[in-house]
Design an enzyme around this catalytic site. Structure first.
Site, PDB file in Angstrom:
ATOM      1  N   GLN A 186      40.579   4.950  26.472  1.00 57.23           N
ATOM      2  CA  GLN A 186      40.348   4.045  26.384  1.00 57.23           C
ATOM      3  C   GLN A 186      41.667   1.988  26.968  1.00 57.23           C
ATOM      4  O   GLN A 186      41.086   1.645  27.906  1.00 57.23           O
ATOM      5  CB  GLN A 186      39.762   2.984  25.173  1.00 57.23           C
ATOM      6  CG  GLN A 186      39.184   1.435  24.870  1.00 57.23           C
ATOM      7  CD  GLN A 186      38.194   1.641  24.219  1.00 57.23           C
ATOM      8  OE1 GLN A 186      36.909   2.188  24.509  1.00 57.23           O
ATOM      9  NE2 GLN A 186      38.926   0.535  23.037  1.00 57.23           N
ATOM     10  N   GLY A 238      43.768  -1.151  20.077  1.00 60.58           N
ATOM     11  CA  GLY A 238      44.569  -0.383  19.327  1.00 60.58           C
ATOM     12  C   GLY A 238      45.249   0.926  20.486  1.00 60.58           C
ATOM     13  O   GLY A 238      44.084   2.252  21.183  1.00 60.58           O
ATOM     14  N   GLN A 239      46.556   1.581  20.138  1.00 59.01           N
ATOM     15  CA  GLN A 239      47.162   2.890  20.573  1.00 59.01           C
ATOM     16  C   GLN A 239      45.592   3.637  19.927  1.00 59.01           C
ATOM     17  O   GLN A 239      45.799   5.166  21.271  1.00 59.01           O
ATOM     18  CB  GLN A 239      48.062   2.861  20.062  1.00 59.01           C
ATOM     19  CG  GLN A 239      49.050   4.576  21.052  1.00 59.01           C
ATOM     20  CD  GLN A 239      49.898   4.818  20.421  1.00 59.01           C
ATOM     21  OE1 GLN A 239      50.826   4.651  19.304  1.00 59.01           O
ATOM     22  NE2 GLN A 239      49.511   6.158  20.127  1.00 59.01           N
ATOM     23  N   LYS A 240      45.236   3.747  18.685  1.00 61.37           N
ATOM     24  CA  LYS A 240      44.442   5.240  18.782  1.00 61.37           C
ATOM     25  C   LYS A 240      43.157   5.753  19.948  1.00 61.37           C
ATOM     26  O   LYS A 240      43.078   6.034  19.548  1.00 61.37           O
ATOM     27  CB  LYS A 240      43.070   4.448  17.262  1.00 61.37           C
ATOM     28  CG  LYS A 240      41.978   5.741  16.902  1.00 61.37           C
ATOM     29  CD  LYS A 240      41.570   5.578  15.752  1.00 61.37           C
ATOM     30  CE  LYS A 240      40.302   4.862  15.793  1.00 61.37           C
ATOM     31  NZ  LYS A 240      39.627   5.400  16.750  1.00 61.37           N
ATOM     32  N   HIS A 246      41.581  -3.679  13.499  1.00 55.01           N
ATOM     33  CA  HIS A 246      41.186  -4.601  13.591  1.00 55.01           C
ATOM     34  C   HIS A 246      42.299  -6.087  13.051  1.00 55.01           C
ATOM     35  O   HIS A 246      41.867  -6.542  14.402  1.00 55.01           O
ATOM     36  CB  HIS A 246      40.163  -4.988  13.850  1.00 55.01           C
ATOM     37  CG  HIS A 246      38.492  -3.568  14.061  1.00 55.01           C
ATOM     38  ND1 HIS A 246      38.419  -3.191  13.705  1.00 55.01           N
ATOM     39  CD2 HIS A 246      38.219  -3.348  15.071  1.00 55.01           C
ATOM     40  CE1 HIS A 246      37.255  -2.373  13.965  1.00 55.01           C
ATOM     41  NE2 HIS A 246      37.777  -2.440  14.870  1.00 55.01           N
ATOM     42  N   SER A 294      39.430   3.703  11.267  1.00 53.90           N
ATOM     43  CA  SER A 294      38.342   3.558  12.698  1.00 53.90           C
ATOM     44  C   SER A 294      36.652   3.896  11.716  1.00 53.90           C
ATOM     45  O   SER A 294      37.047   3.573   9.739  1.00 53.90           O
ATOM     46  CB  SER A 294      37.936   5.229  12.559  1.00 53.90           C
ATOM     47  OG  SER A 294      36.687   5.331  13.254  1.00 53.90           O
TER      48      SER A 294
END
Ligand code: PAF
Length: 296
Positions: free
Chosen positions: A157, A151-153, A41, A189
């Site tokens: 989404q 975020g790319q994670k 973040h 995360s």
């Protein structure tokens, strides 16, 4: 000085104040979060800080994106720490709405993105992306940002939100930033704190498997089943890991691929200690020169 808005009205007044007192080319950057902030973040907030004059962060654990039996109640929360981190990072406004501020008692409106929400996480979390699209729509309407950071994670989404934003013609740009990882490769995360020490040892297998697939691509492998099999072998080596899905799909429509002939994402969801972890890597088709192709 950082301001905290607890209601939509407070937030709107602060944003209106900024827009009114600043030239129109000064921009608002927005980082929506569910809190329990980590370095991932913070990297989004830092980029927002660099690219905008005014930065808004929202912290809201959105109930509508959790299905029955999922971890809404267990989702980690630490509001005072989050607020302190935002202040240190130079955020202008933290928005901390309540559930009743975001949703009426009897909601009748849901925002739905078709097709790309039915696969990967969408297949296993029905309604999840409707919850995400709906809350992000509300937040975008409240904040009216020029740029929003994800975020790319959470690659699926980010794709859903980017698609929704462009298709509906909203005047903002979605920025997708690289996944931030622990030194052993585990994607950061908020859920990682729920891993046991033993589970924490097992979890880095995920990224190890994904990077093995990427290595094979760089070595010339284009058969998707080989890439997925190589990743699966590494990731499932420990019985503490249960793969929910591990799939390679194209990055525009999330269509399933058999050959890596366009930009793709190798995405996974897996359970470790009953904690659901997701991760992905982007795979690029290796473009061979004309000489290589003529040689066969
Ligand atoms: O990625 C998240 O933290 C959430 O899905 C988001 C975008 C803040 C919506 O609740």
């Amino acid at each position: 000085m950082m301001r905290i808005a607890h209601t939509t009205n407070e937030l709107r007044n602060l944003i209106r104040g900024f827009r009114f007192t600043h030239p129109p080319d000064q921009t608002v950057g927005f980082v929506p979060t569910m809190g329990f902030l980590h370095e991932g973040h913070l990297s989004l907030i830092r980029l927002a800080r660099e690219e905008n004059q005014y930065v808004v962060v929202s912290i809201f654990v959105n109930p509508t994106q959790f299905g029955p039996g999922e971890d809404f109640a267990q989702y980690p929360r630490d509001e005072s720490r989050d607020v302190a981190l935002c202040s240190q990072a130079g955020v202008n406004v933290v928005f901390l709405p309540s559930i009743s501020d975001m949703y009426p008692d009897h909601p009748m409106v849901t925002v739905m993105v078709q097709e790309i929400t039915g696969v990967l996480c969408g297949e296993f979390r029905p309604g999840h992306f409707d919850g995400v699209a709906t809350v992000v729509t509300k937040l975008f309407n409240m904040v009216q940002p020029d740029f929003a950071y994800f975020g790319q994670k959470d690659a699926q989404q980010a794709l859903v939100i980017d698609r929704m934003t462009r298709e509906l013609g909203w005047p903002l740009q979605i920025r997708v930033c690289p996944t931030v990882r622990e030194p052993d490769g585990l994607a950061m995360s908020s859920r990682n704190v729920r891993l046991t020490p033993a589970g924490r040892q097992v979890a880095p297998l995920i990224y190890r498997g994904l990077t093995e697939a990427r290595r094979l691509v760089e070595a010339g492998e284009t058969r998707v089943y080989r890439l997925v099999a190589a990743a699966r072998e590494i990731i499932s080596a420990d019985p503490g890991m249960t793969i929910q899905y591990l799939e390679c799909r194209d990055r525009e429509f999330l269509a399933s691929l058999t050959v890596l002939d366009r930009p793709a994402v190798l995405a996974i969801a897996a359970y470790v200690d009953s904690v659901r972890l997701i991760d992905n890597v982007f795979l690029e088709p290796v473009t061979r020169s004309l000489d290589d192709r003529m040689e066969g």
